[in-house]
Design an enzyme around this catalytic site. Structure first.
Site, PDB file in Angstrom:
ATOM      1  N   SER A 188      -1.089   1.266  -4.752  1.00 45.55           N
ATOM      2  CA  SER A 188      -1.650   1.006  -3.428  1.00 45.55           C
ATOM      3  C   SER A 188      -3.092   1.491  -3.409  1.00 45.55           C
ATOM      4  O   SER A 188      -3.597   2.018  -4.395  1.00 45.55           O
ATOM      5  CB  SER A 188      -0.836   1.728  -2.356  1.00 45.55           C
ATOM      6  OG  SER A 188      -1.138   3.115  -2.397  1.00 45.55           O
ATOM      7  N   LYS A 189      -3.704   1.347  -2.250  1.00 45.71           N
ATOM      8  CA  LYS A 189      -5.121   1.732  -2.113  1.00 45.71           C
ATOM      9  C   LYS A 189      -5.397   3.170  -2.525  1.00 45.71           C
ATOM     10  O   LYS A 189      -6.477   3.489  -3.000  1.00 45.71           O
ATOM     11  CB  LYS A 189      -5.559   1.537  -0.658  1.00 45.71           C
ATOM     12  CG  LYS A 189      -6.020   0.126  -0.365  1.00 45.71           C
ATOM     13  CD  LYS A 189      -7.132   0.127   0.671  1.00 45.71           C
ATOM     14  CE  LYS A 189      -7.611  -1.281   0.942  1.00 45.71           C
ATOM     15  NZ  LYS A 189      -7.060  -1.869   2.154  1.00 45.71           N
ATOM     16  N   ARG A 190      -4.407   4.019  -2.340  1.00 47.04           N
ATOM     17  CA  ARG A 190      -4.594   5.431  -2.690  1.00 47.04           C
ATOM     18  C   ARG A 190      -4.957   5.609  -4.162  1.00 47.04           C
ATOM     19  O   ARG A 190      -5.567   6.585  -4.555  1.00 47.04           O
ATOM     20  CB  ARG A 190      -3.305   6.224  -2.446  1.00 47.04           C
ATOM     21  CG  ARG A 190      -2.928   6.388  -1.002  1.00 47.04           C
ATOM     22  CD  ARG A 190      -1.608   7.135  -0.889  1.00 47.04           C
ATOM     23  NE  ARG A 190      -0.504   6.414  -1.502  1.00 47.04           N
ATOM     24  CZ  ARG A 190       0.197   6.837  -2.534  1.00 47.04           C
ATOM     25  NH1 ARG A 190      -0.074   8.010  -3.073  1.00 47.04           N
ATOM     26  NH2 ARG A 190       1.179   6.113  -3.029  1.00 47.04           N
TER      27      ARG A 190
END
Ligand code: GLU
Ligand code: ZN
Length: 468
Positions: A239-241
């Site tokens: 994910s973006k993390r």
């Protein structure tokens, strides 16, 4: 041609192309190229609410950057609604589908009852044998087999057996007549002659339904392979993390598309312990046997290392195409050609990204060097004034300006003055580039050319004279 492998990539245009999607596209593309088959692009844009033209454009842009080309398409599902409706009618006529007039309230009640008793929410078959006629608000349901199994013969995961009892009479046309996702996908894959489907394993639960549809249409079932999801370093779904998600964000960060291709393929496919692959090699070597069952883990350091390697392995001309936009961003008006190629030649062993390379190339394009203040104070001192003057004279009077000649000039001056090369290298570097880090002195001088070099050495001499 009849036995040719035909693969496809069917993105939903509800956002940019992310790494997982790009990997799916790449696997299908590589397999088609490897087998001299065909690769079809299809845009699954039936979800009007979430699909946007901007996303369609972003997907094309990303595929183009990656060099993933298609032999057929792009098809747009939104333009094929009539085809789907025709196929829905076929299923109704052949007794494989039926109209259902159950109200949303009834269905909701069914669902909550099933949940309350710990069962799977499932349509109870109320309308299955009613033989209802089409009416304004009737949906169409698939008449799924009630007993037996549906087996997904997965080329990556092996056989996956689904108990038909667990499956549902799923809806294939909503009450407004619009086809549902599984119906549209199967009709497309049948009419586009797709015989090989590689996709993320988040689609596994759709596959038995799709196989049942193939059977109902009397169509042959394609080969399926479900690829494990890409995970972040902490083993949770990417994910973006974990870093940028869109493929083109990596382009904008100065990554080489060949490095991206290499990186993406290794998120799930391996070939012994080889890490570096050119595109050509991948086309030759890619196969289904070496797609792993374990999830690929996204490792940004590995991507960066591969990027440096692909930059080193690329021709100067190829690099120039990728580098020019970054030079432009810095306000540098460079052009393709010998000078830019020579500049790249001096930088490609030492640049991990094209951004780094553009930064490193800046001094080559300046009319006047901007001296880094602390570098100038430290290295352009009265002690080097005399050697710099001698270097200036020697350089001014040479016609040849290649590396061996330049080296010889320096050796002679160092012998005469008794200076060590180390004492003069940094002042020269600062004079030529303004900085203390740069490519090798002689290759840099040859690239800059006589006029630029003597102009810059002269400016350094002037600086020292003025300062003292
Ligand atoms: N449109 C689907 C997606 O983007 C792909 C479906 C498929 O591969 O069958 O996830
Ligand atoms: Zn019903």
């Amino acid at each position: 041609m009849n036995n040719a492998i035909i693969t496809r990539f069917p993105p939903s245009p509800t956002g940019y192309l992310h790494l997982g999607g790009a990997r799916t596209a790449l696997f299908n593309w590589l397999y088609a190229r490897h087998t001299h088959g065909r690769f079809v692009l299809r845009i699954e844009d039936t979800d009007v609410e979430r699909s946007t033209q901007a996303s369609v454009d972003a997907i094309f842009e990303a595929l183009e950057w990656l060099g993933i080309d298609w032999d057929e398409g792009p098809y747009f599902q939104s333009k094929r609604i009539d085809i789907y409706k025709g196929y829905i009618n076929k299923l109704i006529e052949s007794g494989h589908a039926y109209y259902c007039t159950c109200s949303p309230e009834r269905l909701e009640e069914m669902r909550s009852k099933a949940m309350a008793s710990g069962g799977k929410p499932k349509y109870d078959g109320t309308c299955r044998e009613k033989g209802l006629r089409p009416s304004g608000h009737a949906a169409v349901r698939f008449k799924a087999p009630l007993s037996g199994n549906t087996i997904v013969e997965d080329r990556i995961r092996g056989n996956i057996v689904f108990d038909n009892n667990e499956l549902d009479d799923f809806i294939i046309a909503r009450s407004d007549g619009m086809p549902t996702y599984n119906l549209a996908v199967v009709v497309d894959d049948i009419t586009m002659n797709i015989n090989m489907i590689l996709r993320g394993d988040d689609h596994i639960s759709n596959t038995p339904k799709q196989i049942q549809l193939y059977n109902a249409f009397g169509a042959s079932v394609p080969v399926f392979g479900h690829v494990p999801m890409v995970l972040g370093h902490d083993r949770t779904r990417l994910s973006k993390r974990h870093g940028a998600m869109s493929v083109t964000a990596y382009r904008d960060m100065g990554y080489h598309p060949e490095a991206m291709i290499n990186f993406l393929v290794r998120l799930g496919w391996s070939y012994g312990d080889q890490e570096f692959f050119t595109r050509q090699e991948l086309v030759e070597k890619f196969n289904l046997e070496h797609i792993g069952k374990a999830a690929g883990v996204f490792n940004p350091e590995k991507l960066l290392a591969l990027n440096a390697e692909h930059i080193r392995a690329s021709s100067d001309e190829t690099i120039s195409v990728h580098l020019l936009p970054f030079l432009k961003q810095k306000g540098i008006h460079a052009e393709k050609g010998d000078y830019l190629n020579a500049v790249i030649g001096t930088l490609k062993q030492r640049s991990k990204t094209f951004i780094e390379m553009a930064d490193g190339a800046e001094f080559y394009f300046q009319e006047k060097v901007t001296l880094d203040e602390s570098a100038a104070v430290k290295f352009l001192t009265p002690a080097v004034l005399e050697p710099l003057r001698q270097i200036f004279q020697a350089l001014e009077s040479t016609d040849k300006f290649d590396q061996p000649t330049l080296e010889k000039i320096f050796t002679e001056i160092l012998e005469k003055t008794g200076l060590k090369f180390g004492k003069i290298a940094q002042p020269i570097r600062v004079a030529l580039t303004g900085k203390t880090v740069s490519p090798g002195i002689f290759e840099m001088m040859e690239t800059l050319g006589k006029e630029q070099v003597i102009g810059r050495v002269k400016a350094a001499i002037d600086y020292i004279e003025k300062a003292s």
